[in-house]
Design an enzyme around this catalytic site. Sequence first.
Site, PDB file in Angstrom:
ATOM      1  N   LYS A 132      29.931  67.835  53.678  1.00 23.26           N
ATOM      2  CA  LYS A 132      31.334  67.674  53.116  1.00 23.26           C
ATOM      3  C   LYS A 132      31.225  67.674  51.625  1.00 23.26           C
ATOM      4  O   LYS A 132      31.698  68.577  50.761  1.00 23.26           O
ATOM      5  CB  LYS A 132      32.129  66.593  53.583  1.00 23.26           C
ATOM      6  CG  LYS A 132      33.591  66.546  52.974  1.00 23.26           C
ATOM      7  CD  LYS A 132      34.313  65.287  53.261  1.00 23.26           C
ATOM      8  CE  LYS A 132      35.376  65.026  52.382  1.00 23.26           C
ATOM      9  NZ  LYS A 132      35.971  63.708  52.764  1.00 23.26           N
ATOM     10  N   ASP A 166      37.254  67.317  56.602  1.00 24.79           N
ATOM     11  CA  ASP A 166      37.276  65.885  56.811  1.00 24.79           C
ATOM     12  C   ASP A 166      38.318  65.614  58.002  1.00 24.79           C
ATOM     13  O   ASP A 166      38.546  66.426  58.644  1.00 24.79           O
ATOM     14  CB  ASP A 166      37.882  65.234  55.494  1.00 24.79           C
ATOM     15  CG  ASP A 166      39.233  65.580  55.113  1.00 24.79           C
ATOM     16  OD1 ASP A 166      39.777  66.273  56.012  1.00 24.79           O
ATOM     17  OD2 ASP A 166      39.825  65.106  54.145  1.00 24.79           O
TER      18      ASP A 166
END
Length: 209
Positions: free
Chosen positions: A120, A138
């Site tokens: 991420k 997320d």
Amino acid sequence: MKKQSVDEILQVLDTTYGIEKEPFLHSEDWQLLLSIMLSAQSTDKQVYDVLPNLWKHFDTIGKMAEASTEEIESYIKSIGLYKSKAKNMKTCCTQVIEQFNGRVPTTIEELVTLAGVGRKTATLFLADCYGIPGVTVDTHVLRIAKRLGWAKGSNPVQVEKELMEVLPKDHWNRINFQLIYHGRAICSARKCNCHSCMLEKWCEKVIEQ
């Protein structure tokens, strides 16, 4: 999911949350990477508040690498998980200096070898620093993408692949912050304010009720 519906949803997101997020204060690539690391499980405002003093004191990557973790901690105490983040920041800077000649690498494969950098963070860094298209997943993106019927996967990697197929490439980089903003304001994990949601008519959670 029809293309028309996807386009309509994206237009609403663009209008509501904008197409560009406020960038983190930085003048070097390593500062941007550390800023993104700090933002994990913290609000952007918390990060914005600490960065001016942090970069004033640590104005080179070498100073960050040479500092004690306690010294770094003293500048980021208002940030969530500041102790582990301070340790990762120091180690990450040391790795960049020793393994990449002081320049943050530009591939996901190399970035994730750095302390505190997961997929991420790596994807966000490449998007924010170089404009390289990538979908960052997320908890907000995972939850809302599934509610909109954009994805069925159970983990971020699966959902990332699904969203890359559903969304036009020029929207990949901004879907993360748009859905984060939407998740915080309206579509949280604990409570969905469906009657206030501009995406209600497309939401499978509402349709199933």
